[in-house]
Design a protein around this motif. Structure first.
Motif, PDB file in Angstrom:
ATOM      1  N   ILE A  76     -40.338 -54.413  28.154  1.00 38.38           N
ATOM      2  CA  ILE A  76     -39.477 -53.510  27.321  1.00 38.38           C
ATOM      3  C   ILE A  76     -40.647 -52.410  26.850  1.00 38.38           C
ATOM      4  CG2 ILE A  76     -38.710 -53.120  25.032  1.00 38.38           C
ATOM      5  CD1 ILE A  76     -37.489 -55.823  25.110  1.00 38.38           C
ATOM      6  N   ILE A  77     -41.969 -52.825  26.569  1.00 33.25           N
ATOM      7  CA  ILE A  77     -42.809 -51.570  26.038  1.00 33.25           C
ATOM      8  C   ILE A  77     -43.233 -50.712  27.434  1.00 33.25           C
ATOM      9  CG2 ILE A  77     -45.306 -51.487  25.517  1.00 33.25           C
ATOM     10  CD1 ILE A  77     -45.031 -54.152  24.099  1.00 33.25           C
ATOM     11  N   THR A  78     -43.323 -51.423  28.351  1.00 35.54           N
ATOM     12  CA  THR A  78     -43.687 -50.476  29.619  1.00 35.54           C
ATOM     13  C   THR A  78     -42.510 -49.649  30.039  1.00 35.54           C
ATOM     14  OG1 THR A  78     -45.137 -52.306  30.582  1.00 35.54           O
ATOM     15  CG2 THR A  78     -44.094 -50.639  32.139  1.00 35.54           C
ATOM     16  N   SER A  79     -41.056 -50.189  30.055  1.00 37.39           N
ATOM     17  CA  SER A  79     -40.228 -49.412  30.515  1.00 37.39           C
ATOM     18  C   SER A  79     -39.891 -48.160  29.500  1.00 37.39           C
ATOM     19  CB  SER A  79     -38.860 -50.033  30.753  1.00 37.39           C
ATOM     20  OG  SER A  79     -38.557 -50.939  29.891  1.00 37.39           O
ATOM     21  N   GLN A  80     -39.789 -48.657  28.188  1.00 35.19           N
ATOM     22  CA  GLN A  80     -39.577 -47.776  27.243  1.00 35.19           C
ATOM     23  C   GLN A  80     -40.438 -46.588  27.002  1.00 35.19           C
ATOM     24  OE1 GLN A  80     -36.183 -48.575  25.093  1.00 35.19           O
ATOM     25  NE2 GLN A  80     -36.221 -48.899  27.391  1.00 35.19           N
ATOM     26  N   THR A  81     -41.634 -46.829  27.178  1.00 31.64           N
ATOM     27  CA  THR A  81     -42.938 -45.829  27.175  1.00 31.64           C
ATOM     28  C   THR A  81     -42.658 -44.872  28.383  1.00 31.64           C
ATOM     29  OG1 THR A  81     -44.460 -47.479  26.159  1.00 31.64           O
ATOM     30  CG2 THR A  81     -45.275 -45.439  27.306  1.00 31.64           C
ATOM     31  N   GLU A  82     -42.088 -45.444  29.365  1.00 25.21           N
ATOM     32  CA  GLU A  82     -41.987 -44.405  30.548  1.00 25.21           C
ATOM     33  C   GLU A  82     -40.871 -43.527  30.308  1.00 25.21           C
ATOM     34  OE1 GLU A  82     -40.857 -44.848  35.492  1.00 25.21           O
ATOM     35  OE2 GLU A  82     -41.281 -46.870  34.325  1.00 25.21           O
ATOM     36  N   SER A  83     -39.913 -44.105  29.870  1.00 18.83           N
ATOM     37  CA  SER A  83     -38.522 -43.585  29.570  1.00 18.83           C
ATOM     38  C   SER A  83     -38.856 -42.492  28.629  1.00 18.83           C
ATOM     39  CB  SER A  83     -37.408 -44.439  28.915  1.00 18.83           C
ATOM     40  OG  SER A  83     -36.089 -43.647  28.922  1.00 18.83           O
ATOM     41  N   ILE A  84     -39.540 -42.553  27.423  1.00 22.67           N
ATOM     42  CA  ILE A  84     -39.835 -41.590  26.584  1.00 22.67           C
ATOM     43  C   ILE A  84     -40.784 -40.674  27.390  1.00 22.67           C
ATOM     44  CG2 ILE A  84     -41.325 -41.035  24.611  1.00 22.67           C
ATOM     45  CD1 ILE A  84     -40.657 -44.021  23.531  1.00 22.67           C
ATOM     46  N   GLU A  85     -41.609 -40.926  28.088  1.00 27.71           N
ATOM     47  CA  GLU A  85     -42.448 -39.782  28.903  1.00 27.71           C
ATOM     48  C   GLU A  85     -41.432 -38.836  29.508  1.00 27.71           C
ATOM     49  OE1 GLU A  85     -45.208 -41.924  30.972  1.00 27.71           O
ATOM     50  OE2 GLU A  85     -46.722 -42.262  29.227  1.00 27.71           O
ATOM     51  N   ASN A  86     -40.463 -39.576  30.458  1.00 24.57           N
ATOM     52  CA  ASN A  86     -39.536 -38.858  31.208  1.00 24.57           C
ATOM     53  C   ASN A  86     -38.805 -37.880  30.173  1.00 24.57           C
ATOM     54  OD1 ASN A  86     -40.599 -39.994  33.557  1.00 24.57           O
ATOM     55  ND2 ASN A  86     -38.879 -41.789  33.527  1.00 24.57           N
ATOM     56  N   LEU A  87     -38.212 -38.446  29.167  1.00 27.83           N
ATOM     57  CA  LEU A  87     -37.288 -37.695  28.059  1.00 27.83           C
ATOM     58  C   LEU A  87     -38.033 -36.619  27.756  1.00 27.83           C
ATOM     59  CD1 LEU A  87     -35.560 -40.632  26.223  1.00 27.83           C
ATOM     60  CD2 LEU A  87     -34.388 -39.022  27.791  1.00 27.83           C
ATOM     61  N   ARG A  88     -39.232 -36.574  27.358  1.00 29.35           N
ATOM     62  CA  ARG A  88     -39.967 -35.660  26.549  1.00 29.35           C
ATOM     63  C   ARG A  88     -40.306 -34.532  27.824  1.00 29.35           C
ATOM     64  NH1 ARG A  88     -44.074 -39.103  22.947  1.00 29.35           N
ATOM     65  NH2 ARG A  88     -42.693 -39.002  20.893  1.00 29.35           N
ATOM     66  N   GLN A  89     -40.633 -34.769  29.066  1.00 26.16           N
ATOM     67  CA  GLN A  89     -40.880 -33.848  30.083  1.00 26.16           C
ATOM     68  C   GLN A  89     -39.447 -33.117  30.396  1.00 26.16           C
ATOM     69  OE1 GLN A  89     -42.122 -36.029  33.567  1.00 26.16           O
ATOM     70  NE2 GLN A  89     -44.303 -36.284  32.457  1.00 26.16           N
ATOM     71  N   ALA A  90     -38.344 -33.650  30.117  1.00 27.30           N
ATOM     72  CA  ALA A  90     -37.106 -33.171  30.542  1.00 27.30           C
ATOM     73  C   ALA A  90     -36.539 -32.514  29.341  1.00 27.30           C
ATOM     74  CB  ALA A  90     -36.127 -34.194  31.049  1.00 27.30           C
ATOM     75  N   GLN A  91     -37.201 -32.473  28.186  1.00 24.83           N
ATOM     76  CA  GLN A  91     -36.655 -32.217  26.897  1.00 24.83           C
ATOM     77  C   GLN A  91     -36.414 -30.463  27.019  1.00 24.83           C
ATOM     78  OE1 GLN A  91     -38.409 -33.711  23.419  1.00 24.83           O
ATOM     79  NE2 GLN A  91     -36.799 -32.705  21.830  1.00 24.83           N
ATOM     80  N   GLY A  92     -37.455 -29.638  27.340  1.00 22.02           N
ATOM     81  CA  GLY A  92     -37.426 -28.209  27.433  1.00 22.02           C
ATOM     82  C   GLY A  92     -35.926 -27.729  28.244  1.00 22.02           C
ATOM     83  N   SER A  93     -36.090 -27.912  29.323  1.00 18.04           N
ATOM     84  CA  SER A  93     -35.287 -27.489  30.221  1.00 18.04           C
ATOM     85  C   SER A  93     -33.771 -27.975  29.899  1.00 18.04           C
ATOM     86  CB  SER A  93     -35.617 -27.681  31.765  1.00 18.04           C
ATOM     87  OG  SER A  93     -35.611 -29.090  31.782  1.00 18.04           O
ATOM     88  N   CYS A  94     -33.653 -29.459  29.323  1.00 19.60           N
ATOM     89  CA  CYS A  94     -32.556 -29.697  29.183  1.00 19.60           C
ATOM     90  C   CYS A  94     -31.765 -29.194  28.017  1.00 19.60           C
ATOM     91  CB  CYS A  94     -32.404 -31.384  29.070  1.00 19.60           C
ATOM     92  SG  CYS A  94     -32.540 -32.330  30.588  1.00 19.60           S
ATOM     93  N   SER A  95     -32.558 -28.861  27.015  1.00 20.25           N
ATOM     94  CA  SER A  95     -32.197 -28.413  25.799  1.00 20.25           C
ATOM     95  C   SER A  95     -31.662 -26.933  25.991  1.00 20.25           C
ATOM     96  CB  SER A  95     -33.162 -28.267  24.663  1.00 20.25           C
ATOM     97  OG  SER A  95     -33.515 -29.529  24.705  1.00 20.25           O
ATOM     98  N   GLU A  96     -31.857 -26.470  27.122  1.00 17.94           N
ATOM     99  CA  GLU A  96     -31.366 -24.885  27.235  1.00 17.94           C
ATOM    100  C   GLU A  96     -30.050 -25.008  27.984  1.00 17.94           C
ATOM    101  OE1 GLU A  96     -34.251 -23.263  30.096  1.00 17.94           O
ATOM    102  OE2 GLU A  96     -35.823 -23.158  28.744  1.00 17.94           O
ATOM    103  N   LEU A  97     -29.695 -26.121  28.433  1.00 20.53           N
ATOM    104  CA  LEU A  97     -28.193 -26.287  28.893  1.00 20.53           C
ATOM    105  C   LEU A  97     -27.170 -26.401  27.702  1.00 20.53           C
ATOM    106  CD1 LEU A  97     -26.121 -26.404  31.078  1.00 20.53           C
ATOM    107  CD2 LEU A  97     -26.552 -28.982  31.353  1.00 20.53           C
ATOM    108  N   LYS A  98     -26.529 -25.527  27.319  1.00 20.87           N
ATOM    109  CA  LYS A  98     -25.476 -25.708  26.404  1.00 20.87           C
ATOM    110  C   LYS A  98     -24.023 -25.785  26.630  1.00 20.87           C
ATOM    111  CE  LYS A  98     -28.915 -23.467  24.033  1.00 20.87           C
ATOM    112  NZ  LYS A  98     -29.702 -24.418  23.291  1.00 20.87           N
ATOM    113  N   ASN A  99     -23.384 -26.742  25.761  1.00 24.39           N
ATOM    114  CA  ASN A  99     -21.853 -27.322  26.070  1.00 24.39           C
ATOM    115  C   ASN A  99     -21.113 -26.514  25.072  1.00 24.39           C
ATOM    116  OD1 ASN A  99     -24.035 -29.693  26.488  1.00 24.39           O
ATOM    117  ND2 ASN A  99     -22.557 -29.729  27.775  1.00 24.39           N
TER     118      ASN A  99
END
Length: 205
Positions: A76-99
């Motif tokens: 859990i620690i390994t996978s969730q840490t990796e997922s948080i890093e991926n989420l933060r890397q995607a956050q800037g560009s993903c937040s630009e997509l509006k709905n």
């Protein structure tokens, strides 16, 4: 704490830390700044969710000597840490997509339902001296919440960088992502959908 009998000092320490982590998760997810971006909203609410899983896993590792449970917590620690890093890397560009406003309302309405159920189930988990059991049954609704949030997000227009992160959360994919970290409790849910989490049969004694 949700208990009707005397707890050991070890159980008290474990459960006290668990409920503090849970309170912080609830606060982080409930007070996350939401916008008109479904992708961005998913990210800002999922990061505190994953952070809680990491902290809860570190908490049980302080006390358990059960090797299979240790392995689950470490995964859990390994996978969730990796997922948080991926989420933060995607956050800037993903937040630009509006709905559109309607989609955001529909998305967030379902999220609120999922969070209410998850918060309630995790808050009402049994507090016992069998902390190995307690951990498993605390994490089942936690992971189920992530799965339901991911399914919900995939119903809408989200950024391409976010889709593989969601796929890793979903257990049906059978990959080595987040689902693998919760293989045992997720199988319990899948094969026993009517399980009463307040009176569970415990995997670890």
């Amino acid at each position: 704490m949700n208990t009707q009998y005397q707890l050991s000092d070890v159980a008290k320490n474990y459960l006290s830390a668990y409920h503090c982590i849970l309170d912080e998760m609830i606060k982080g997810m409930s007070m996350a700044p939401l916008t008109d971006s479904i992708s961005g909203n998913f990210i800002v609410q999922m990061i505190p969710h994953h952070m809680a899983a990491i902290e809860m896993s570190h908490n049980i590792l302080k006390y358990t000597t059960n090797i299979p449970l240790q392995n689950i917590a470490l995964n859990i620690i390994t996978s969730q840490t990796e997922s948080i890093e991926n989420l933060r890397q995607a956050q800037g560009s993903c937040s630009e997509l509006k709905n559109c406003e309607l989609d955001v309302r529909l998305y967030q309405h379902r999220v609120n339902q999922i969070l209410q159920t998850m918060f309630q189930d995790m808050s009402n988990a049994r507090d016992t001296n069998r902390i190995n059991c307690d951990f498993m049954w605390e994490m089942i609704p936690h992971h189920r919440g992530a799965v339901e949030m991911s399914k919900n997000a995939l119903q809408f227009d989200i950024c391409p960088q976010l889709k593989p992160i969601l796929d890793a959360i979903l257990p049906a994919k059978g990959n080595s992502g987040n689902a693998a970290s919760f293989k045992v409790p997720w199988l319990l849910i899948r094969h026993n959908p009517a399980l009463d989490l307040k009176n569970p049969l415990c995997l670890f004694n």
